[in-house]
Scaffold this active site. Structure first.
Site, PDB file in Angstrom:
ATOM      1  N   TYR A   1       0.797  -1.263   0.401  1.00 16.67           N
ATOM      2  CA  TYR A   1      -0.108  -0.023  -0.107  1.00 16.67           C
ATOM      3  C   TYR A   1       0.881   0.994  -0.096  1.00 16.67           C
ATOM      4  CZ  TYR A   1      -3.082  -3.812   1.936  1.00 16.67           C
ATOM      5  OH  TYR A   1      -3.449  -5.293   2.077  1.00 16.67           O
ATOM      6  N   HIS A   2       1.764   0.999  -1.047  1.00 14.78           N
ATOM      7  CA  HIS A   2       2.627   2.237  -1.060  1.00 14.78           C
ATOM      8  C   HIS A   2       2.964   3.084  -2.253  1.00 14.78           C
ATOM      9  CE1 HIS A   2       4.535   0.864   3.485  1.00 14.78           C
ATOM     10  NE2 HIS A   2       3.182   1.387   4.193  1.00 14.78           N
ATOM     11  N   PRO A   3       2.290   3.360  -3.112  1.00 11.73           N
ATOM     12  CA  PRO A   3       2.340   3.806  -4.299  1.00 11.73           C
ATOM     13  C   PRO A   3       3.518   5.366  -4.556  1.00 11.73           C
ATOM     14  CG  PRO A   3       0.542   3.402  -3.537  1.00 11.73           C
ATOM     15  CD  PRO A   3       0.746   2.996  -2.541  1.00 11.73           C
TER      16      PRO A   3
END
Length: 545
Positions: free
Chosen positions: A478-480
């Site tokens: 969840y770190h784009p």
């Protein structure tokens, strides 16, 4: 037929900020400190719900109206289990993803930011950005402040603490890595490699999103701040001749009505690593071939949507605990936990369980002895291996059938760089050593071999075995980041300069995680807030005479 216009609010502001997420809430706060400036903050989602405040309920907002519910596309490098079970939660709510995340406050390593500066972005070295991390921070952990005062601060809007309650298994899991040689450290201090009880963006056991921290204290106080929720910005208005951004078009998602609002000074895009590139593309900024496909007139040729990076992670290793499980299955226990949280802001719901443990370590492929390339944490009762320094790069494109209202097409391209697979394999081999520690044996913690079945055709611990595991069980952390890359003008892939101004377009900046040219080696919420703090100061410097 002309869509009716909304006429109840002003038509013109000094600044328009698109997106009230981890960055946008910070920017809105800092710009409205200047009393003569008016700022309009636009958010596609609604106000943050009460459930978001409860750490133990962090997963409840995923796959709801508070989530964009993105589904990436995969290729031969990362087969996984398909789009039906792998998704990218991103916050569609005041506070953005800081209202959905695990609240981990991990900034990244010193060398992450030094590399930004070395690449050609002056002013982004570690020494340059540390004051902005500290500017936001109100650290409530006395031990952290006493041991590392030069790295932390009090008095900022964002409360940072450690959860008031620890799951019964946290100390066991922490001790296991200590027995492997990973000493306790402050990962936001001098040394990142080691283990720690995670610092979190919370206050007295309740979540502190950027909405809670930066907007709620000023929302009804500063008359120069205007906020509009449940509106979707579909276009940045740019003068074709002067190449100046001077407004945006948005549509209410509740009434269907559209409106144009104008910015006297700047439009600031803070919609995140997925929606920010989408908005630029819809506005005519991006690769010509992409815009031509959707019949969008080209205003500026830039590499918008490229350079996508993410921390790919794997939840394969599961533990069979010998003591009490971290999850209560008894209904009466759950009611008791709720009562304790409601009355005391304590107990299991005041924490995210065993994910309160963070371990940062190196694989044999990391050349710099001072920085990690793998992080380890726990969820439910599993060990999660996360790649911190991916070489793979993906991209984002407009939806092929409905570019405006359809979800962008996301191609993460995990493991398209072979180095990433090798790092993950070495990371797994380091992690499974915990099952040989004295404390795991004392508490009878064992490896759950049920998930092994899919890859049992390969010898356990062989490269082929781990490659199978990685392809089958990996997903997003969840770190784009990176899709509106910051870089010098000579960099053909750069979208914004070191002052976050979009190349070739006056009056337009991007301030969010999409500007990271290289992903930080930690959870991305803290560096995104830092970027917003620094970007806000840049705007002030440019407009204060």
């Amino acid at each position: 037929m002309t869509t009716p216009q909304i006429k109840s609010e002003p038509d013109e502001y000094d600044f328009i900020i698109v997106g009230a997420g981890s960055a946008g809430c910070v920017v809105a706060n800092r710009l409205t400190e200047h009393k003569e400036w008016t700022s309009l903050l636009l958010e596609a989602g609604t106000e943050e719900p009460l459930a978001a405040e409860v750490p133990g309920l962090h997963c409840m907002l995923q796959k709801t109206k508070f989530d964009w519910n993105y589904h990436p596309k995969f290729d031969q490098y990362s087969s996984f289990c398909g789009e039906t079970c792998v998704f990218w939660p991103r916050g569609k709510v005041m506070g953005g993803s800081s209202a959905l995340n695990l609240m981990m406050y991990v900034r990244g390593s010193r060398e992450d930011f030094n590399s930004w500066d070395k690449i050609g972005n002056p002013g982004w070295s570690y020494n340059d950005v540390l004051p902005y991390f500290k500017k936001s921070e109100n650290n409530a952990d006395i031990q952290i402040l006493r041991n590392n005062p030069e790295y932390h601060a009090t008095g900022g809007y964002l409360n940072v603490e450690r959860y008031p309650y620890l799951d019964p298994n946290v100390k066991i899991l922490t001790k296991a890595f200590e027995q492997l040689g990973y000493e306790q450290t402050d990962v936001n201090g001098k040394t990142q490699i080691g283990t720690m009880i995670t610092q979190t963006t919370s206050k007295n056991g309740s979540r502190m999103s950027t909405n809670v921290a930066f907007i709620r204290p000023i929302r009804n106080v500063r008359k120069n701040l205007f906020i509009k929720t449940q509106v979707y910005v579909t276009k940045i208005i740019i003068d074709f001749e002067t190449k100046r951004a001077f407004g945006v078009e948005y549509t209410s998602t509740t009434t269907g009505e559209s409106r144009t609002v104008y910015a006297r000074k700047e439009v600031i895009v803070s919609a995140g690593a997925i929606e920010s590139p989408k908005l630029l593309l819809l506005s005519g900024i991006g690769p010509p071939e992409e815009l031509k496909t959707h019949h969008i007139p080209l205003i500026k040729n830039l590499s918008v949507g490229l350079n996508l990076q993410d921390h790919v992670t794997n939840y394969f290793i599961q533990i069979i605990p010998g003591n009490k499980s971290t999850s209560n299955t008894n209904c009466q226990e759950k009611i008791q936990d709720l009562n304790i949280y409601t009355n005391q802001k304590h107990g299991p719901l005041s924490t995210t369980g065993i994910s309160a443990v963070t371990v940062l370590l190196q694989t044999k492929y990391e050349q710099n002895p001072e920085i990690p390339d793998i992080s380890i944490y726990y969820e439910k009762i599993g060990v999660i291996v996360c790649l911190l320094s991916p070489d793979s790069r993906g991209f984002i494109q407009l939806n092929s059938t409905d570019p405006i209202w359809g979800a962008p097409e996301i191609y993460p391209k995990y493991f398209s760089a072979g180095t990433d697979m090798r790092r993950m394999i070495d990371g797994f081999r380091k992690v499974i050593q915990v099952f040989n520690t004295t404390i795991f044996k004392d508490y009878n913690f064992r490896l759950n071999d049920v998930p092994l079945v899919i890859c049992n055709k390969y010898e356990f611990n062989s490269d082929m075995f781990w490659e199978c595991v990685i392809k089958e069980f990996s997903y997003t952390e969840y770190h784009p980041v990176g899709t509106c890359k910051m870089g010098p003008k000579k960099d053909k892939d750069a979208v914004v300069d070191s002052r976050l101004r979009v190349y070739g377009i006056n009056g337009l900046r991007v301030i969010d995680a999409s500007i990271m040219q290289l992903i930080a080696r930690g959870n991305t919420n803290a560096p995104t807030i830092m970027i917003a703090e620094k970007g806000s100061d840049m705007i002030k410097e440019d407009w204060v005479q």
